[in-house]
Scaffold this active site. Structure first.
Site, mmCIF file in Angstrom:
data_model
loop_
_atom_site.group_PDB
_atom_site.id
_atom_site.type_symbol
_atom_site.label_atom_id
_atom_site.label_comp_id
_atom_site.label_asym_id
_atom_site.label_seq_id
_atom_site.Cartn_x
_atom_site.Cartn_y
_atom_site.Cartn_z
ATOM 1 N N GLU A 146 -5.982 8.242 -11.222
ATOM 2 C CA GLU A 146 -4.702 8.860 -10.999
ATOM 3 C C GLU A 146 -4.417 9.839 -11.819
ATOM 4 O OE1 GLU A 146 -5.210 5.588 -11.533
ATOM 5 O OE2 GLU A 146 -4.084 4.134 -10.353
ATOM 6 N N GLU B 4 -6.355 -1.601 -10.011
ATOM 7 C CA GLU B 4 -5.316 -2.580 -10.454
ATOM 8 C C GLU B 4 -5.081 -3.952 -9.811
ATOM 9 O OE1 GLU B 4 -2.753 1.105 -10.047
ATOM 10 O OE2 GLU B 4 -1.858 0.566 -11.884
HETATM 11 C C1 3H9 Z 1 -2.889 5.196 -7.233
HETATM 12 O O1 3H9 Z 1 -3.543 4.357 -6.986
HETATM 13 C C2 3H9 Z 1 -1.646 5.153 -7.761
HETATM 14 C C3 3H9 Z 1 -1.433 3.669 -8.082
HETATM 15 O O2 3H9 Z 1 -2.026 3.591 -9.630
HETATM 16 C C4 3H9 Z 1 -0.041 3.382 -8.315
HETATM 17 C C5 3H9 Z 1 1.029 3.101 -6.954
HETATM 18 C C6 3H9 Z 1 2.261 2.473 -7.362
HETATM 19 N N1 3H9 Z 1 -5.103 7.647 0.003
HETATM 20 O O3 3H9 Z 1 -13.182 11.409 -0.224
HETATM 21 P P1 3H9 Z 1 -13.486 11.165 1.204
HETATM 22 C C7 3H9 Z 1 -9.243 9.839 2.657
HETATM 23 S S1 3H9 Z 1 -3.256 6.866 -6.638
HETATM 24 C C8 3H9 Z 1 -5.398 8.341 1.384
HETATM 25 O O4 3H9 Z 1 -13.888 12.245 1.974
HETATM 26 P P2 3H9 Z 1 -15.928 9.907 0.090
HETATM 27 C C9 3H9 Z 1 -9.532 11.038 2.419
HETATM 28 O O5 3H9 Z 1 -8.426 12.223 2.390
HETATM 29 C C10 3H9 Z 1 -4.703 6.918 -5.779
HETATM 30 N N2 3H9 Z 1 -6.427 8.840 1.836
HETATM 31 O O6 3H9 Z 1 -14.729 10.159 1.285
HETATM 32 C C11 3H9 Z 1 -10.727 11.337 3.682
HETATM 33 O O7 3H9 Z 1 -9.911 11.820 4.792
HETATM 34 P P3 3H9 Z 1 -10.143 12.686 5.969
HETATM 35 C C12 3H9 Z 1 -5.993 6.419 -6.852
HETATM 36 C C13 3H9 Z 1 -7.504 8.731 1.065
HETATM 37 O O8 3H9 Z 1 -16.741 8.933 0.722
HETATM 38 C C14 3H9 Z 1 -11.047 10.238 3.983
HETATM 39 O O9 3H9 Z 1 -9.924 8.988 3.307
HETATM 40 N N3 3H9 Z 1 -7.297 6.613 -6.033
HETATM 41 C C15 3H9 Z 1 -7.322 8.132 -0.089
HETATM 42 O O10 3H9 Z 1 -16.460 11.204 -0.275
HETATM 43 C C16 3H9 Z 1 -12.500 9.871 3.241
HETATM 44 O O11 3H9 Z 1 -12.429 10.450 1.703
HETATM 45 C C17 3H9 Z 1 -8.035 7.703 -5.893
HETATM 46 O O12 3H9 Z 1 -7.576 8.949 -6.367
HETATM 47 C C18 3H9 Z 1 -6.250 7.487 -0.514
HETATM 48 N N4 3H9 Z 1 -6.142 6.902 -1.773
HETATM 49 O O13 3H9 Z 1 -15.174 9.514 -1.345
HETATM 50 C C19 3H9 Z 1 -9.265 7.761 -5.038
HETATM 51 N N5 3H9 Z 1 -8.792 8.255 -0.500
HETATM 52 O O14 3H9 Z 1 -11.366 11.879 6.590
HETATM 53 C C20 3H9 Z 1 -9.171 8.701 -4.176
HETATM 54 C C21 3H9 Z 1 -9.314 8.833 0.363
HETATM 55 O O15 3H9 Z 1 -8.852 12.610 6.872
HETATM 56 N N6 3H9 Z 1 -10.242 8.743 -3.060
HETATM 57 N N7 3H9 Z 1 -8.681 9.174 1.344
HETATM 58 O O16 3H9 Z 1 -10.663 14.004 5.176
HETATM 59 C C22 3H9 Z 1 -11.701 9.003 -3.601
HETATM 60 O O17 3H9 Z 1 -11.907 9.315 -4.760
HETATM 61 C C23 3H9 Z 1 -12.498 8.963 -2.503
HETATM 62 O O18 3H9 Z 1 -12.044 9.382 -1.249
HETATM 63 C C24 3H9 Z 1 -13.603 7.737 -2.702
HETATM 64 C C25 3H9 Z 1 -14.529 8.007 -1.120
HETATM 65 C C26 3H9 Z 1 -14.629 8.100 -3.720
HETATM 66 C C27 3H9 Z 1 -12.847 6.699 -2.385
#
Ligand code: 3H9
Length: 678
Positions: A125, A105
């Site tokens: 999301e 976004e």
């Molecule tokens: C959103 O954006 C809403 C908006 O539209 C509106 C707002 C108003 N936040 O997955 P990994 C942590 S909703 C906090 O193992 P990878 C994760 O818990 C969001 N923490 O790495 C982990 O912690 P730990 C939309 C986060 O390389 C560490 O980072 N976005 C977040 O296998 C490493 O993560 C998503 O849904 C976060 N957003 O994969 C994307 N993301 O080491 C969600 C990650 O303590 N994230 N962490 O266990 C992912 O899909 C994967 O993390 C990503 C990396 C592909 C980025």
């Protein structure tokens, strides 16, 4: 504390850099820093353009999920996006890694998006039970059209930078090795031109001209979306983008987003997000534990299971030696693996070259000696302790020291299997689920002597082959099948008491499972474990086998199946069940749907509590991970333990008591203390 956002000057370009490991989530300090940087650029006449980029492994991966549910602290993400877009100086998003959710976004609010070819962009999301909440549902369709926006918003899978360029989401692909330089040059080339604002575009006329695309999309993806609230909200929001002004559309998005955010589905799916990541961690491993490198894998057994397991490694580029006892079984197994890959290629999900390169990594063999150099050998022979021990004895003698010996057993005692070897520390359970090349779950079974580095290897490897792993202690059926057996016990009992078996299945379907226990029996084959003597009939299943009702493969099992595999309840089966009930003297009565649901699911929760009580699972959320990935428990309820938390543990306890079913101490004490599992 210094801000995660820094700025630097490159001539007349202001480069705004975020450094917020691990994934540059858009927490409050990042948002504040970004807004300040845009204000700084606006106030400085020497600045003519802005580049927004990130340090570390990725562009912003979204809003900071850990902030959800807490009191909001400004500036909000929509405000930051609005400030970026309002800039009169061109703003360029320089994307590497994954621009996801709020990160995408931010990119949509920028006037231009440039990316390296390895980058991915998406709005995931919906996988958290939400829709984009920073105007993503309004800007994206205006930029790329409603039809192209729908899968991104509603299904939530990211697209490659190349695909993003094709649909107009990315303007230019840049050299992988010089994103910063390329982005600055690109920004320079836009100086002085009017800035294109996504909110003012109208490429989404396609959805207005042909509003059927929304219903068609819904119909096409109906099965995938069944039961989930967020996808429908996503469709509504994209549709609104074509019908309303930008400001009105944003209001609509906000209303939909807020409703989802406060609902139970999103809470459950956010729980699952963290549960999946927690499950990969083993609490008591020494911090300096080093996984063992796995460069070659051996598999014993080229049947359905062994072949499926092999495909995981081949697809991940890891060579596999697969062993069978007889040439024809080996040939059959190899041919099935090839056929599976070719089918994937036919569906366009693999190129013919990829098929050949995966098959090129496969070495079929009849000789144990050929496994000597494997770093890991997984046994997938049939479930018989003596046979498994014999296999492990032979492996221990032939496979190099330091190699891991794993069993794919679904319920046998790993510790007993390990006694057949002189290396019990290197023995571990790797329980794959059928079809093993498709199902996400891997239960890693930790034996009494399993070494830390062996466990660490299993967890790392599971990620490498795209599985979701959870650790179980040694107990019959481990986490998943142990709980399943409690459900099956009740299902069998319920049909004796008068519940129709299709009603039992339907209750679970309505709850959100892909199928119920009797459909599952038909799919797997009723004759699994059958003694093949039609004169000896002591169970309903044996009675079905005795009349050739072996399940779907025979066209009939509990149900009759037509050509399209549609099921119809069978009078013959009804009669068989009624005869059993009469013989056992069980009184018949009407059983309500509520009773069916409670008697199927509450005993599972109780068994989950016992598993925790005995320390067989590390945490309640691991049990949720097992059930969601291995048995189709609906994600939007968060798994059995989270679901029990949602309805209240006291409700579960009183329900079990109502039916005279056991309640374990751990469940009772938590319920009495007003606690939850998670
Ligand atoms: C959103 O954006 C809403 C908006 O539209 C509106 C707002 C108003 N936040 O997955 P990994 C942590 S909703 C906090 O193992 P990878 C994760 O818990 C969001 N923490 O790495 C982990 O912690 P730990 C939309 C986060 O390389 C560490 O980072 N976005 C977040 O296998 C490493 O993560 C998503 O849904 C976060 N957003 O994969 C994307 N993301 O080491 C969600 C990650 O303590 N994230 N962490 O266990 C992912 O899909 C994967 O993390 C990503 C990396 C592909 C980025």
């Amino acid at each position: 504390m210094s801000s995660p956002i820094s700025t630097s000057r490159q001539g007349d370009i202001l480069v705004v850099t975020s450094d917020n490991p691990p994934v540059n989530a858009l927490g409050q300090r990042v948002r504040e820093g970004l807004k300040a940087a845009i204000e700084q650029a606006a106030a400085d006449d020497a600045i003519k353009a802005i580049v927004i980029r990130c340090e570390g492994r990725t562009f912003f991966a979204g809003a900071d999920i850990t902030e959800f549910g807490k009191p909001p602290q400004g500036p909000s993400l929509p405000e930051v996006c609005a400030a970026i877009e309002a800039s009169d100086k061109p703003v360029v998003a320089a994307i590497h890694g994954t621009a996801l959710g709020g990160g995408c976004e931010i990119a949509l609010a920028c006037h231009y998006r440039v990316a390296v070819p390895s980058a991915k962009l998406g709005l995931p999301e919906v996988k958290l039970g939400l829709i984009p909440g920073a105007a993503g549902t309004q800007r994206l369709p205006r930029l790329v059209g409603a039809e192209a926006a729908l899968p991104l918003v509603v299904i939530g899978n990211p697209v490659s930078a190349k695909q993003a360029q094709k649909i107009g989401l990315v303007d230019t692909l840049l050299d992988e090795a010089d994103l910063a330089g390329g982005a600055a040059t690109f920004a320079k080339s836009q100086i002085g031109k009017p800035v294109p604002r996504t909110s003012e575009m109208n490429n989404n006329r396609d959805g207005v001209a042909n509003p059927d695309i929304f219903d068609e999309f819904r119909a096409k993806n109906g099965r995938k979306l069944r039961g989930f609230d967020a996808p429908n909200a996503g469709i509504e929001a994209v549709r609104a983008a074509g019908e309303l002004s930008f400001a009105e559309g944003v209001k609509k998005e906000r209303a939909l987003f807020s409703k989802l955010m406060t609902g139970t589905q999103s809470a459950a799916m956010r729980h699952y997000f963290f549960a999946e990541r927690a499950a990969n961690k083993i609490d008591d491993l020494a911090a300096d534990t080093k996984p063992i490198p796995i460069e070659k894998v051996g598999i014993i057994g080229a049947g359905t299971m062994g072949g499926g397991i092999a495909m995981n490694f081949l697809s991940a580029g890891i060579p596999v030696n697969i062993l069978e006892m007889k040439q024809d079984a080996l040939d059959r197994g190899t041919a099935t693996i090839r056929k599976n890959y070719e089918n994937t290629a036919k569906r366009g999900r693999m190129s013919p070259e990829q098929v050949e390169s995966a098959m090129g990594l496969l070495t079929p063999t009849l000789e144990y000696g050929e496994l000597a150099e494997c770093d890991l050998v997984i046994e997938a022979v049939y479930e018989n302790m003596d046979v498994k021990k014999e296999v492990f004895r032979t492996l221990d003698e032939t496979v190099k020291q330091g190699a891991i010996l794993a069993s794919n057993t679904s319920y046998l005692d790993i510790d007993e299997i390990a006694t057949a070897t002189k290396r019990p520390g290197y023995v571990v359970g790797l329980h794959f689920f059928s079809p093993a090349n498709v199902m996400k779950l891997l239960e890693v079974v930790r034996g009494a002597n399993t070494r830390d580095d062996v466990l660490a290897t299993a967890m790392k490897l599971s990620k490498a082959i795209g599985k979701v792993a959870a650790v179980s202690g040694v107990c019959p059926g481990f986490i998943g099948n142990r709980m399943l057996s409690k459900r099956q016990e009740q299902a069998n009992q319920l049909i004796m008491e008068g519940a129709n078996y299709w009603e039992v299945d339907d209750v679970l379907l309505e709850f959100g499972f892909p199928m119920g226990p009797f459909q599952m029996g038909d799919l797997a084959g009723i004759d699994i474990g059958w003694h093949r003597d039609p004169s000896k009939v002591t169970t309903v299943r044996e009675a079905l086998c005795a009349v050739g009702r072996f399940g779907q493969k025979a066209g009939k099992g509990f149900y009759d199946y037509d050509e399209a595999r549609q099921r119809t309840p069978s009078d013959e089966v009804k009669q068989i069940i009624a005869d059993f009930a009469t013989r056992s003297g069980t009184p018949q009565r009407d059983v309500s749907k509520q009773e069916i649901e409670e008697r199927l699911l509450y005993p599972m929760v109780n068994e989950g509590a016992k598993i925790l009580e005995e320390g067989m699972a590390q945490r309640a959320s691991d049990i949720d991970v097992v059930w969601i990935n291995g048995y189709g428990w609906p994600l939007y309820t968060g798994g059995p333990m989270f679901w029990a938390d949602t309805i209240g543990l006291d409700t579960v306890v009183s329900g079990l008591e109502k039916y005279g079913l056991p309640v374990c101490d751990y469940l009772r004490s938590r319920a009495e203390a007003g606690k939850t599992f998670n």
